[in-house]
Scaffold this motif. Structure first.
Motif, PDB file in Angstrom:
ATOM      1  N   MET A 197       0.820  -1.208   0.000  1.00  0.00           N
ATOM      2  CA  MET A 197       0.000   0.000   0.000  1.00  0.00           C
ATOM      3  C   MET A 197       0.856   1.261   0.000  1.00  0.00           C
ATOM      4  SD  MET A 197      -3.150  -0.791  -0.294  1.00  0.00           S
ATOM      5  CE  MET A 197      -2.582  -2.165  -1.325  1.00  0.00           C
ATOM      6  N   LEU A 198       2.125   1.120   0.391  1.00  0.00           N
ATOM      7  CA  LEU A 198       3.004   2.282   0.454  1.00  0.00           C
ATOM      8  C   LEU A 198       3.126   3.009  -0.880  1.00  0.00           C
ATOM      9  CD1 LEU A 198       4.853   4.000   2.207  1.00  0.00           C
ATOM     10  CD2 LEU A 198       6.738   2.439   1.663  1.00  0.00           C
ATOM     11  N   PRO A 199       3.412   2.317  -2.009  1.00  0.00           N
ATOM     12  CA  PRO A 199       3.523   3.059  -3.269  1.00  0.00           C
ATOM     13  C   PRO A 199       2.216   3.719  -3.680  1.00  0.00           C
ATOM     14  CG  PRO A 199       3.567   0.691  -3.674  1.00  0.00           C
ATOM     15  CD  PRO A 199       3.720   0.880  -2.205  1.00  0.00           C
ATOM     16  N   LEU A 200       1.095   3.088  -3.402  1.00  0.00           N
ATOM     17  CA  LEU A 200      -0.183   3.697  -3.758  1.00  0.00           C
ATOM     18  C   LEU A 200      -0.454   4.948  -2.915  1.00  0.00           C
ATOM     19  CD1 LEU A 200      -2.488   0.568  -4.253  1.00  0.00           C
ATOM     20  CD2 LEU A 200      -1.400   1.982  -5.995  1.00  0.00           C
ATOM     21  N   LEU A 201      -0.129   4.869  -1.621  1.00  0.00           N
ATOM     22  CA  LEU A 201      -0.308   6.046  -0.764  1.00  0.00           C
ATOM     23  C   LEU A 201       0.669   7.158  -1.141  1.00  0.00           C
ATOM     24  CD1 LEU A 201      -0.867   4.330   2.690  1.00  0.00           C
ATOM     25  CD2 LEU A 201      -2.538   5.637   1.378  1.00  0.00           C
ATOM     26  N   LEU A 202       1.905   6.758  -1.489  1.00  0.00           N
ATOM     27  CA  LEU A 202       2.893   7.769  -1.881  1.00  0.00           C
ATOM     28  C   LEU A 202       2.462   8.505  -3.149  1.00  0.00           C
ATOM     29  CD1 LEU A 202       6.339   6.024  -1.217  1.00  0.00           C
ATOM     30  CD2 LEU A 202       5.353   7.976  -0.008  1.00  0.00           C
ATOM     31  N   VAL A 203       1.981   7.741  -4.128  1.00  0.00           N
ATOM     32  CA  VAL A 203       1.599   8.378  -5.382  1.00  0.00           C
ATOM     33  C   VAL A 203       0.386   9.281  -5.186  1.00  0.00           C
ATOM     34  CG1 VAL A 203      -0.044   6.667  -6.282  1.00  0.00           C
ATOM     35  CG2 VAL A 203       1.408   7.936  -7.855  1.00  0.00           C
ATOM     36  N   GLY A 204      -0.422   9.002  -4.152  1.00  0.00           N
ATOM     37  CA  GLY A 204      -1.576   9.839  -3.892  1.00  0.00           C
ATOM     38  C   GLY A 204      -1.270  11.050  -3.046  1.00  0.00           C
ATOM     39  N   ILE A 205      -0.235  10.955  -2.203  1.00  0.00           N
ATOM     40  CA  ILE A 205       0.034  12.025  -1.232  1.00  0.00           C
ATOM     41  C   ILE A 205       1.162  12.948  -1.678  1.00  0.00           C
ATOM     42  CG2 ILE A 205       0.834  12.470   1.123  1.00  0.00           C
ATOM     43  CD1 ILE A 205      -0.608   9.902   1.971  1.00  0.00           C
ATOM     44  N   MET A 288     -11.409   4.528   0.706  1.00  0.00           N
ATOM     45  CA  MET A 288     -11.748   5.909   0.349  1.00  0.00           C
ATOM     46  C   MET A 288     -10.490   6.709   0.033  1.00  0.00           C
ATOM     47  SD  MET A 288     -14.958   7.103   2.733  1.00  0.00           S
ATOM     48  CE  MET A 288     -15.081   8.636   1.811  1.00  0.00           C
ATOM     49  N   ALA A 289      -9.438   6.516   0.817  1.00  0.00           N
ATOM     50  CA  ALA A 289      -8.193   7.242   0.575  1.00  0.00           C
ATOM     51  C   ALA A 289      -7.562   6.833  -0.756  1.00  0.00           C
ATOM     52  CB  ALA A 289      -7.216   6.988   1.721  1.00  0.00           C
ATOM     53  N   ILE A 290      -7.443   5.522  -0.991  1.00  0.00           N
ATOM     54  CA  ILE A 290      -6.763   5.037  -2.203  1.00  0.00           C
ATOM     55  C   ILE A 290      -7.574   5.361  -3.449  1.00  0.00           C
ATOM     56  CG2 ILE A 290      -5.933   3.005  -3.434  1.00  0.00           C
ATOM     57  CD1 ILE A 290      -4.192   3.743  -1.083  1.00  0.00           C
ATOM     58  N   PHE A 291      -8.875   5.061  -3.430  1.00  0.00           N
ATOM     59  CA  PHE A 291      -9.694   5.232  -4.634  1.00  0.00           C
ATOM     60  C   PHE A 291      -9.974   6.705  -4.941  1.00  0.00           C
ATOM     61  CE2 PHE A 291     -11.136   0.782  -3.686  1.00  0.00           C
ATOM     62  CZ  PHE A 291     -10.632   0.227  -4.846  1.00  0.00           C
ATOM     63  N   THR A 292      -9.768   7.579  -3.978  1.00  0.00           N
ATOM     64  CA  THR A 292      -9.914   9.007  -4.246  1.00  0.00           C
ATOM     65  C   THR A 292      -8.616   9.604  -4.760  1.00  0.00           C
ATOM     66  OG1 THR A 292     -11.644   9.278  -2.569  1.00  0.00           O
ATOM     67  CG2 THR A 292     -10.430  11.253  -3.215  1.00  0.00           C
ATOM     68  N   LEU A 293      -7.501   9.308  -4.073  1.00  0.00           N
ATOM     69  CA  LEU A 293      -6.242   9.987  -4.367  1.00  0.00           C
ATOM     70  C   LEU A 293      -5.538   9.442  -5.608  1.00  0.00           C
ATOM     71  CD1 LEU A 293      -4.778  10.327  -0.753  1.00  0.00           C
ATOM     72  CD2 LEU A 293      -5.804  12.120  -2.165  1.00  0.00           C
ATOM     73  N   VAL A 294      -5.467   8.120  -5.752  1.00  0.00           N
ATOM     74  CA  VAL A 294      -4.666   7.545  -6.836  1.00  0.00           C
ATOM     75  C   VAL A 294      -5.220   7.896  -8.220  1.00  0.00           C
ATOM     76  CG1 VAL A 294      -3.847   5.395  -7.874  1.00  0.00           C
ATOM     77  CG2 VAL A 294      -3.730   5.710  -5.399  1.00  0.00           C
ATOM     78  N   PRO A 295      -6.522   7.702  -8.504  1.00  0.00           N
ATOM     79  CA  PRO A 295      -7.016   8.114  -9.826  1.00  0.00           C
ATOM     80  C   PRO A 295      -6.900   9.615 -10.067  1.00  0.00           C
ATOM     81  CG  PRO A 295      -8.557   6.586  -8.791  1.00  0.00           C
ATOM     82  CD  PRO A 295      -7.581   6.993  -7.740  1.00  0.00           C
ATOM     83  N   LEU A 296      -7.067  10.413  -9.008  1.00  0.00           N
ATOM     84  CA  LEU A 296      -6.929  11.874  -9.145  1.00  0.00           C
ATOM     85  C   LEU A 296      -5.526  12.240  -9.587  1.00  0.00           C
ATOM     86  CD1 LEU A 296      -7.921  14.826  -8.640  1.00  0.00           C
ATOM     87  CD2 LEU A 296      -7.140  14.534  -6.280  1.00  0.00           C
TER      88      LEU A 296
END
Length: 539
Positions: A197-205, A288-296
């Motif tokens: 989950m780290l790379p997905l959170l990083l790419v979103g944040i 909610m965090a992943i599906f909101t931030l990553v596609p954005l």
């Protein structure tokens, strides 16, 4: 009446032929932590479908999914002795109104979740292939054709290639990791989840912190349009645009609604009264965090042209795109490939853990064949796991995984409708049952309405993913009829297993008097009309 009080510590000592109570909500959270990786499987497809508004589609879809989860949390609390997830609890609500209606919920949920094993492992195998061989390598083009399936979809066929062979290895690895029970599998999922989950959170944040988020790639919010030559432009929100919207919401729902799998482990919770809702809502917040931030961030960083790249659509170019967004080079790109392969194995493990327990409980309750209720000495439902494995070994031979996915998604939306309506059916028929979590009435009603909204997405949007998707999906729904008829009339001689309230088996139908009258049947008629009218006006 079935007891729904919290399970005492003494209840954790059970025989070897049942699932073991050895989990808490944090274990279930990690067991379902693979769901956010679903964004990697469908993000490119949604962008190809709707164009620039795709990031808004993901936000809207996960908000719908989170709202619906409150209904699932209530009905799961009614059955602390059952595993298998929301579909099992929903089926119990529908049973007094038709024994052939109830198993459809369980069947559709399993048929939607199980193909994740094939899709996730094949995409992971694709990453391995891309890292080992150049695109024009002969070994990447090799395949052995087996059987045409044009009657399902034109061009679909069964074949063997290197991707299917590598994916088979991943499937066998996943099976082995879960053979020793949910507790050990959840521990492995925790380690894998933190890493993946780290790379997905990083790419979103990271882009939000650095301010490197080109907003010009987010607007205008108009659907994609293609002219006769295939050139891309912006369309308008006319009938064609709204049909694309329905197709995008239909496709996104497969990923964003999936964290309901957190309630598959109710039978294995030490304290199901508390752990069930906690696991579901914690998983929902992560999604909610992943599906909101990553596609954005993907949409803003790559733009519409980048999101329409075929390598984003099929997932093979996601790792390179992540490296570009994070500002990394080849080393970072290779590291991300490894992490994404692990992320895909994570969602595969989540799927096998959840779908096998759905098969197991459906067998215990008398919906599916008896052999599926066998477990090993570790409390793992191995007969159901073998069934998942064999089914997906066949799916791995399919030439178009996305076609299979969207057909199974029709089943998922049917499950979704039945379960959201079961919330108010349970409230009417079992008003005096203990509810560890009670969904606010307005959210219960909203969930029921969302069930019909999802029927609009399915009716109008399924065939956007390919002609015949809706028809084939509905035919797949009906496959449960002979399966259930065999179990109920041949194996059980027309009688359901009866629960005494202390075990995990039986449907306890003798304790419930239906009080909803014609309302459940009217809901089914309204759903059929909604799907039919939506499909008619979309065509």
């Amino acid at each position: 009446m079935v007891s729904t009080t919290a399970i005492s510590d003494t209840a954790t000592t059970i025989g070897p032929m049942q699932l073991h109570r050895q989990l808490d909500w944090k274990d279930a959270f990690w067991a379902s932590s693979g769901v956010p990786a679903g964004v990697l499987l469908t993000m490119g497809g949604i962008a190809t479908m709707i164009g620039q508004p795709s990031w808004v589609i993901w936000i809207g879809s996960i908000l719908m999914g989170f709202t619906q989860s409150f209904v699932y949390a209530e009905i799961a609390g009614l059955y602390p002795n059952k595993s298998g997830g929301a579909s099992v609890y929903g089926a119990a609500g529908w049973l007094p109104y038709g024994k052939f209606i109830a198993p459809i919920s369980v069947w559709c949920n399993w048929l939607a979740w199980s193909p994740v094993l094939a899709l996730g492992t094949s995409l992971g195998a694709g990453y391995v292939m891309a890292s080992l061989f150049p695109a024009d390598a002969a070994i990447r083009q090799w395949q052995l054709d087996l059987l045409p399936l044009d009657f399902i979809r034109e061009g679909l066929h069964l074949r063997i290639n290197l991707v299917s062979i590598i994916a088979t290895g991943f499937l066998l690895l996943t099976f082995a990791l879960q053979h020793h029970g949910a507790a050990r599998a959840a521990q492995f999922q925790r380690i894998l989840g933190i890493a993946c989950m780290l790379p997905l959170l990083l790419v979103g944040i990271v882009p939000l912190i650095t301010g490197d988020l080109p907003t010009q790639n987010l607007f205008p919010l108009l659907p994609i349009a293609r002219d006769a030559a295939g050139n891309i432009g912006f369309g308008v929100w006319d009938a064609a645009g709204l049909t694309l919207l329905a197709g995008a919401m239909f496709g996104a729902g497969w990923s964003t609604y999936g964290f309901e799998t957190a309630v598959c482990y109710t039978r294995e919770f030490r304290d199901p009264a508390k752990d069930t809702a906690r696991a579901l809502f914690a998983s929902g917040l992560l999604c909610m965090a992943i599906f909101t931030l990553v596609p954005l961030v993907f949409q803003a960083s790559l733009g519409l042209e980048g999101m329409l790249d075929p390598s984003i659509y099929d997932g093979s170019g996601v790792a390179n795109a992540l490296a570009k967004i994070l500002g990394g080079g080849a080393v970072i790109g290779n590291l991300l490939i490894v992490m994404l392969v692990l992320a895909l194995l994570l969602i595969v493990m989540t799927s096998m853990m959840g779908s096998s327990r759905t098969l197991y409980q459906a067998s215990v309750d008398g919906w599916f064949p008896r052999y599926l209720s066998r477990v090993n000495s570790h409390g793992a439902p191995t007969a159901a796991m073998w069934t998942d494995l064999v089914f997906n070994l066949v799916l791995l031979l399919a030439s178009d995984y996305f076609a299979v996915l969207m057909i199974s998604n029709v089943c998922y939306f049917v499950f979704n409708f039945l379960n959201l309506q079961s919330g108010w059916i349970h409230r009417i028929d079992r008003s005096d049952w203990n509810r560890p979590y009670r969904c606010p009435t307005w959210l219960l009603a909203t969930g029921a309405v969302f069930g019909f909204v999802n029927m609009v997405w399915m009716g109008a949007g399924a065939d956007v993913w390919g002609e015949g998707t809706l028809r084939n999906g509905l035919l797949a729904v009906l496959l449960i009829i002979p399966v259930f008829a065999y179990r109920h009339y041949v194996q059980d001689k027309g009688q359901f297993p009866i629960s005494d309230g202390d075990g995990e088996g039986g449907v306890a139908q003798q304790a419930v008097q239906p009080k909803a009258g014609m309302l459940p049947y009217l809901a089914l008629i309204a759903a059929a009309a909604t799907v039919g009218l939506s499909a008619y006006f979309a065509a």
